[in-house]
Write a protein that holds these residues in place. Structure first.
Motif, PDB file in Angstrom:
ATOM      1  N   LEU A   1       0.829  -1.208   0.000  1.00  0.00           N
ATOM      2  CA  LEU A   1       0.000   0.000   0.000  1.00  0.00           C
ATOM      3  C   LEU A   1       0.858   1.249   0.000  1.00  0.00           C
TER       4      LEU A   1
ATOM      5  N   GLN B   1      -3.042   5.211   0.813  1.00  0.00           N
ATOM      6  CA  GLN B   1      -3.867   4.027   1.056  1.00  0.00           C
ATOM      7  C   GLN B   1      -3.760   3.572   2.511  1.00  0.00           C
ATOM      8  N   ILE B   2      -2.574   3.678   3.083  1.00  0.00           N
ATOM      9  CA  ILE B   2      -2.387   3.360   4.503  1.00  0.00           C
ATOM     10  C   ILE B   2      -3.240   4.299   5.348  1.00  0.00           C
TER      11      ILE B   2
ATOM     12  N   GLU C   1      -5.955   5.876   4.432  1.00  0.00           N
ATOM     13  CA  GLU C   1      -7.370   5.543   4.251  1.00  0.00           C
ATOM     14  C   GLU C   1      -7.740   4.305   5.064  1.00  0.00           C
ATOM     15  N   LEU C   2      -6.881   3.304   5.060  1.00  0.00           N
ATOM     16  CA  LEU C   2      -7.131   2.096   5.847  1.00  0.00           C
ATOM     17  C   LEU C   2      -7.182   2.422   7.331  1.00  0.00           C
TER      18      LEU C   2
ATOM     19  N   GLU D   1      -8.064   5.218   8.666  1.00  0.00           N
ATOM     20  CA  GLU D   1      -9.319   5.932   8.911  1.00  0.00           C
ATOM     21  C   GLU D   1     -10.496   4.953   8.993  1.00  0.00           C
ATOM     22  N   LEU D   2     -10.519   3.956   8.129  1.00  0.00           N
ATOM     23  CA  LEU D   2     -11.589   2.953   8.186  1.00  0.00           C
ATOM     24  C   LEU D   2     -11.538   2.177   9.503  1.00  0.00           C
ATOM     25  N   LEU D   3     -10.343   1.829   9.932  1.00  0.00           N
ATOM     26  CA  LEU D   3     -10.204   1.121  11.210  1.00  0.00           C
ATOM     27  C   LEU D   3     -10.609   2.013  12.376  1.00  0.00           C
TER      28      LEU D   3
ATOM     29  N   ILE E   1     -15.603  -9.043   6.589  1.00  0.00           N
ATOM     30  CA  ILE E   1     -14.586  -8.398   7.432  1.00  0.00           C
ATOM     31  C   ILE E   1     -14.993  -8.498   8.899  1.00  0.00           C
TER      32      ILE E   1
END
Length: 104
Positions: free
Chosen positions: A4, A8-9, A11-12, A14-16, A86
């Motif tokens: 990534l 992208q890191i 964004e990931l 933020e999702l977590l 997930i």
């Protein structure tokens, strides 16, 4: 697993972060069982409708949930089955860890 890029890191992460808030997680899990309106979700998780609405906006922005109109009601459901997978994997991870510790 793909490599990534920095964005992208971020964004990931933020999702977590979105999933890391207990109320949002409870709301998301409540929507997995069956699509629901704000009132249904509030009743399922026992929190005020205004708080549910606030968290639903965040979950929609994070692309976890979608909304569809059913007459006068807005119904919330997972964006796709990947969300269910997930969360199912995460739940199984937590349950297995509890079983290994003997507190499940």
């Amino acid at each position: 697993m793909p490599t990534l890029e920095g964005a992208q890191i971020a964004e990931l992460a933020e999702l977590l972060r979105l999933l890391g808030e207990p109320t949002r997680l409870r709301i998301l899990l409540a929507c997995l069982t069956e699509p629901a309106s704000v009132g249904d979700i509030a009743a399922r998780v026992n929190i005020p409708r205004s708080l549910v609405s606030h968290h639903l906006r965040m979950l929609r922005a994070g692309r976890f949930l979608r909304s569809t109109r059913n007459g006068k009601q807005i119904i919330y459901s997972p964006v796709d089955d990947r969300i269910r997978c997930i969360l199912q994997d995460l739940v199984e991870h937590v349950v297995e860890a509890a079983d290994e510790r003997g507190d499940g």
